[in-house]
Scaffold this active site. Structure first.
Site: not given
Ligand code: UD1
Length: 429
Positions: A25, A94, A118
Site C-alpha cells: 500500500n 482500484r 468492489c
Molecule cells: C486503503 C488500502 C486498503 C485498506 C484501507 C483501509 C491501499 C491500496 N489500500 O484502501 O488495503 O484496507 O486503506 O485501511 O492503500 N470511503 C468513502 N469515500 C471516499 C473514500 C473512502 O466513503 O472518498 C470509505 C470506503 O468506502 C471505506 C472507508 O472509507 O469504507 C475506508 O476507505 P479508505 O481509507 O479510503 O481505503 P482505501 O484507500 O480504498
C-alpha cells in the site's frame, strides 16, 4: 479453464524467521508520486506482487519508463505526456485512482476510469473528489471516465475529511504539494504508508509536515522545483501481521524481520490478549504461544486502531480460541465474506450486520475453499496449515496481488503447501 490453486497439508507448525517485503500500500503510491518528480526516481524495497505490475502498466501507459532490478524500481517520468488511466487497468486494480492527485499536480488535468464496484463494500471516492474540488479541481463523468481539470491551477485550501480515508488523504497530499499556498488536511489518515509517501514527497522537494497525525500541513511549491529522488519503501505491516498470526496459530516461535513494530501496536496488544508472548526489537517482532488461545474482542478502525486488513487473519485465530470473540468491522461494509469459507472448515461464526460472533472450536478440517479477497485468501492458507487433512485454496490471484512468494515463505517456516495448476470444470467468473 486452468487455474492456479494452493494445496496445503495440515497439522503443521510455523516457526523460524521470515523477511517481510516492502509495503504494497506504500509502494503503489510511491510509484504514482514519481510522476511529480519529472525524471528518474529510484524506489527500493518494492514487493514482487501483481498489484505493482498493474501500477507499472498504468504508469507505462502515461509515458513513464520503468526498469525493475529485483526489489528496486527505476521509474523515469520525464516523458510522461498523457493523463488518462484506462479502464482495462483501473478495473484490475482500484488503487490506480492514486494517479489522480499526481496527474493533477503535473498537468492540471486527469482522466481516470471510474473504479466500479468492489467486493469489500461500496468503496466510494466522494472524499477524494470533495477534497480536490476545494483545491480548485472541477469534475465531470463522461463515458465511464472521471474527467478532472483545475482550469485556474491548484490552490491551497483547508480540507476536513468526513472520515480519515487513506486514498483521499494520499490524493490530496499529491495534488497539494504543487498547489499555490498552504493546504491543511484535517482528519487525515495516519497510516504509516501516509508517512512514507510524505517522506518521499519531501525528498522530491515538497514541504509537508504533520504526516502521521490527523492534521497535515502542505506548503505548496512550484512543480518546477520538484525533482526525482531515491527512496526505500517501509516494510509491509499487514504481511508481517499475517505471518505473526501464523505463529500465534501454530505456536511458533516465529520472527518477522523488516518491519517497524510500532506499526503493529494494536495487533500486538491483541496477540498478547489472546495468550501469546510477543517480543520486539528495532525492525523485528517475535511471537510464541505455549498455552491455549484466548478469545478477544476486536474492532477495526483507521490507524492506529486495529487494521481492517488483519481482520480475517484474527478471525481465524478467534475461531480456534477457547471461548467466544466478537469482531466488529467498522471500515468496510461487506468484509465478512471470509467467515463463510472458514465455516466450511468447521468454524462456528454468526454474522449480525457488521459484527461477527466467533465461538471457538477445537479444530478445523481441511476443505476446498475460495479466496474472496486478498487478506481472506492469505488467511485461508493459514487455516489449511493448522487444519486436519488437506485444504485446496482457489482464486489465489487475490493472494498474488499482495503477498510476495507467500507459499515459499510459509514453506521455509515449516508449512507443506504448493501451487498447482488444475483444470476447472465450472466457469466461476
Ligand atoms: C486503503 C488500502 C486498503 C485498506 C484501507 C483501509 C491501499 C491500496 N489500500 O484502501 O488495503 O484496507 O486503506 O485501511 O492503500 N470511503 C468513502 N469515500 C471516499 C473514500 C473512502 O466513503 O472518498 C470509505 C470506503 O468506502 C471505506 C472507508 O472509507 O469504507 C475506508 O476507505 P479508505 O481509507 O479510503 O481505503 P482505501 O484507500 O480504498
Amino acid at each position: 479453464m486452468a487455474e492456479d490453486i494452493i494445496r496445503v497439508r495440515g497439522n503443521k507448525t510455523l516457526a523460524g524467521e521470515v523477511k517481510i517485503s516492502g509495503a504494497k500500500n506504500s509502494a503503489l503510491k510511491l510509484l504514482a508520486a514519481a510522476i511529480l518528480g519529472q525524471g528518474p526516481s529510484v524506489i527500493h524495497n518494492v514487493p514482487l506482487i501483481s498489484d505493482i505490475k498493474v501500477m507499472s502498466e498504468v504508469l507505462d501507459c502515461l509515458g513513464a519508463h520503468i526498469e525493475r532490478d529485483g526489489h528496486t524500481i527505476r521509474i523515469d517520468t520525464s516523458d510522461v505526456d498523457k493523463y488518462e488511466a484506462p479502464y482495462e487497468l483501473v478495473s484490475k486494480m482500484r488503487a490506480s485512482i492514486s494517479v489522480l492527485g499526481p496527474l493533477l499536480g503535473r498537468f492540471g488535468r486527469a482522466h481516470v476510469a471510474m473504479p466500479g464496484g468492489c467486493q469489500i463494500g461500496a468503496r466510494k471516492i466522494d472524499m477524494h473528489l470533495k477534497g480536490l474540488e476545494a483545491l480548485g479541481v472541477e469534475f465531470k463523468v463522461a463515458h465511464g471516465y472521471l474527467q478532472a481539470v483545475a482550469a485556474d491551477g491548484l490552490h491551497g485550501a483547508e480540507v476536513m475529511l468526513d472520515f480519515p480515508s487513506v486514498g483521499a488523504t494520499e490524493n490530496l497530499l499529491m495534488a497539494s504539494v504543487v498547489a499555490e499556498g498552504e493546504t491543511i488536511i484535517e482528519n487525515a489518515a495516519r497510516e504509516p504508508e501516509i508517512v512514507d509517501l510524505a517522506n518521499m514527497l519531501n525528498a522530491m522537494g515538497a514541504q509537508v509536515t504533520g504526516a502521521g497525525t490527523s492534521s497535515i500541513r502542505v506548503e505548496g511549491v512550484p512543480l518546477s522545483s520538484l525533482h526525482p529522488c531515491e527512496h526505500t519503501t517501509v516494510g509491509d505491516r499487514i504481511e508481517a501481521g499475517t505471518f505473526l498470526v501464523g505463529g500465534a496459530l501454530t505456536g511458533g516461535p516465529l520472527t518477522v524481520r523488516g518491519v517497524n513494530p510500532s506499526y503493529l501496536h494494536m495487533a500486538i496488544i491483541k496477540l498478547r490478549a489472546m495468550g501469546c508472548t510477543v517480543e520486539a526489537g528495532d525492525d523485528w517482532i517475535r511471537v510464541e504461544r505455549t498455552g491455549s488461545l484466548q478469545p478477544v474482542d476486536i474492532q477495526t478502525l483507521p490507524h492506529p486502531g486495529f487494521p481492517t486488513d488483519l481482520q480475517a487473519q484474527f478471525m481465524l485465530l478467534a475461531a480456534l480460541a477457547q471461548g467466544t470473540s466478537v469482531i466488529t468491522e467498522n471500515v468496510f461494509e461487506n468484509r465478512f465474506m471470509f467467515a463463510s469459507e472458514l465455516m466450511r472448515m468447521g468454524a462456528d461464526i454468526t454474522i449480525e450486520e457488521h459484527h461477527a460472533l466467533v465461538r471457538g472450536v477445537d479444530h478445523l478440517e481441511g476443505a476446498p475453499v475460495t479466496s474472496t479477497d486478498l487478506r481472506a485468501g492469505a488467511a485461508l492458507v493459514l487455516a489449511g496449515i493448522v487444519a486436519d487433512g488437506e485444504t485446496l485454496v482457489r482464486r489465489i490471484r487475490h493472494i498474488d496481488r499482495g503477498y510476495e512468494n507467500y507459499v515459499g515463505k510459509l514453506n521455509s517456516l515449516g508449512a507443506d503447501a504448493e501451487r498447482m495448476r488444475i483444470d476447472m470444470d465450472d466457469d466461476e467468473e
